[in-house]
Design a protein around this motif. Structure first.
Motif, PDB file in Angstrom:
ATOM      1  N   GLN A  48      41.598  40.012  29.152  1.00 53.39           N
ATOM      2  CA  GLN A  48      42.580  40.807  30.240  1.00 53.39           C
ATOM      3  C   GLN A  48      41.901  42.434  30.159  1.00 53.39           C
TER       4      GLN A  48
ATOM      5  N   MET B 242      44.774  41.770  38.257  1.00 57.07           N
ATOM      6  CA  MET B 242      45.354  40.963  38.288  1.00 57.07           C
ATOM      7  C   MET B 242      46.706  40.475  39.713  1.00 57.07           C
TER       8      MET B 242
ATOM      9  N   TRP C 126      39.480  36.560  38.689  1.00 58.55           N
ATOM     10  CA  TRP C 126      41.148  36.143  38.190  1.00 58.55           C
ATOM     11  C   TRP C 126      41.176  34.466  38.193  1.00 58.55           C
TER      12      TRP C 126
ATOM     13  N   THR D 167      46.719  45.582  40.274  1.00 58.36           N
ATOM     14  CA  THR D 167      46.567  44.346  41.243  1.00 58.36           C
ATOM     15  C   THR D 167      45.540  44.693  42.140  1.00 58.36           C
TER      16      THR D 167
END
Length: 536
Positions: A32, A39, A47, A231
């Motif tokens: 990551q 995310m 993802w 995100t």
């Protein structure tokens, strides 16, 4: 005794299980950190790949250990793969053709002559990104010691307007990890290259701490990911400068409307390249000096879907389908930047139906219906004019010359230096002007399409003026490598100018010959039609 050993062994195995799970989680954290996947974004393929990579070793491990229930975790990565393909299928063009076609929004059709400003050659963009890189590298090489520590990358250059001029700008990038470690405070500035005059300046008033060549927390992408949002989806990390010359990164924040397709901009992040300060602007509130809000990739995607799905997904006859011509470019009109592409019919290869321009700030799209040659055809025409020299044509820039849609092309030699310039008519590709001088090439082209050099409108054949008589004097003059003949008739003080390229028989014309001419009335009285009665 055996029971105690068995219990001890089971305890060891449980500890090993926990160690393995912890190891996988550490690997997951590292992946990551390394690849920066947005995310919890199931509309992002990365993802899905991240989840599959994380769950696969866990599933295999517990299946091999034959735990009563945990062994079924081996099914999870397979299930994720199936779900991924299912997600992609239900969001494919089979089911979303109408949504894809409508992504581009309303397409407004306008007349080219009225909407596109006539080009001013003193502000014509001549250099492409490769030209800018070469000029910038020459400038960097003149600075003692800098070239060994820093470099320039063509992918880092951004074309933008600064005041009334066009500039290619790029930060100095680090030459690898160890040189970055030696310059943790940042690179010592940026380069800007005037895309018209070729003037190149190394600006050393700023330390560029955040670049795409930096590492760890100084990597601009990692900086945004860790300090703004993990995100959000980001793209188009464009390096731009404000009117005062302060460097920033302009980064598009976006979301996907149709599965993993249909990218729609939410706004931009303005990241100070010197101290990392981050400010979010919605697209309609961005500073005026920002050239790009909608990335070019979004324009290409929307244009492709607009032309591909006018009548749904199942269209075996290709009815109504259009496609962009090969290549893209950036054009400027009235101080605003536009993505540009020619539009051709499905299956057509050398003719265009028109041009599509998208405002790079607002995403508004305009279609200009102009039939003519594609960019590739124009490039071939320009190269054909100088075939003996073996020059190669750059991708054209669409401009307006006297209201006429025109391709402007630079011709480069084997060393990739600009050797000549070409103007090619879109409507009639046989009309063109080529010369080592920009002004001469434009003048030749203007004569070809019947444009007066002192106005910005097209002269009809009926508006040409005629002159006939006996030549008193005729003299050749070489201007920027092209030969022109100046003619004076007996009994007149007026001079007429004709190009050898357009009128070969001028070379055999001499005093005493009877001639008939039609010329464009202007300061130069450019000869459009020339006949020598003595040669008939």
């Amino acid at each position: 005794m055996k029971t105690k050993i068995s219990e001890f062994a089971q305890g060891v195995f449980h500890i090993l299980d926990l160690v393995f799970i912890g190891f996988i989680l550490v690997i997951g954290w590292f992946l990551q950190w390394l690849f920066l996947p947005p995310m919890f974004r199931f509309d992002m393929l990365i993802w899905w790949i991240y989840l599959i990579a994380l769950t696969t070793p866990i599933g295999i491990y517990f299946a091999a250990r034959r735990f009563k229930y945990l062994q079924y975790l081996a099914v999870v990565p397979v299930l994720l793969v199936v779900l991924n393909f299912g997600y992609a299928f239900i969001n494919s063009g089979i089911f979303t053709a109408d949504e894809r076609h409508g992504l581009i929004g309303e397409v407004e059709e306008k007349p080219f002559k009225e909407d596109m400003n006539v080009v001013d050659t003193s502000r014509l963009r001549i250099l492409d990104s490769n030209d800018a890189l070469r000029h910038a590298e020459n400038r960097l090489g003149s600075e003692t010691g800098l070239g060994s520590q820093f470099e320039l990358r063509e992918s880092s250059f951004t074309l933008q307007t600064v005041g009334e001029n066009f500039y290619w700008v790029a930060p100095l990038e680090h030459r690898g990890f160890f040189r970055w470690r030696s310059n943790r405070e940042g690179s010592p500035g940026y380069i800007k290259v005037n895309a018209t005059t070729r003037e190149t300046e190394l600006v050393r008033d700023f330390n560029i701490k955040y670049t795409q060549s930096a590492y760890l927390s100084n990597d601009i992408k990692r900086h945004v990911y860790q300090n703004y949002s993990r995100t959000k989806a980001y793209t188009d990390f464009s390096f731009e400068i404000d009117p005062e010359g302060h460097p920033y990164y302009v980064i598009t924040v976006y979301d996907n409307e149709i599965g993993r397709k249909g990218s729609i901009e939410e706004g931009i992040l303005l990241v100070d390249a010197t101290d990392g300060g981050i400010t979010f602007f919605e697209d309609n509130n961005a500073p005026e000096w920002v050239n790009r809000i909608v990335p070019e990739a979004f324009y290409q995607e929307r244009l492709k879907y607009w032309g591909r799905y006018p009548n749904g997904w199942f269209n075996p006859s290709n009815e109504g389908q259009l496609k962009p011509s090969s290549g893209r470019n950036m054009v400027y009109n009235d101080g605003r930047a536009y993505y540009y592409s020619g539009i051709t019919s499905w299956g057509a290869d050398e003719s265009t139906n028109g041009f599509m321009l998208m405002d790079s700030r607002t995403g508004e799209v305009t279609f200009y219906r102009v039939s003519g040659a594609t960019e590739t055809k124009a490039m071939n025409i320009a190269e054909g004019r100088v075939q003996n020299a073996g020059y190669s044509a750059s991708f054209p820039i669409l401009i307006s010359v006297g209201g006429e849609p025109t391709y402007f092309i630079t011709l480069k030699d084997s060393n990739n230096n600009i050797a000549e310039y070409a103007f090619v008519s879109v409507k009639d590709y046989m009309r063109s002007g080529v010369s080592r001088s920009l002004e001469t090439a434009q003048l030749e082209y203007m004569m070809e399409i019947g444009l007066r050099s002192d106005t910005d409108f097209i002269v009809d054949e009926s508006e040409l003026e005629e002159a006939a008589g006996v030549i008193e004097r005729i003299n050749p003059v070489v201007i920027e490598g092209d030969t022109y003949y100046f003619i004076k008739l007996e009994g007149s003080n007026k001079l007429y100018r004709g190009s050898f390229k357009n009128h070969v028989n001028l070379v055999l014309t001499q005093p005493g010959d009877n001639v008939d001419m039609a010329y464009i009335p202007s300061e130069d009285n450019e000869i459009k039609i020339f006949k020598n009665e003595n040669m008939n």
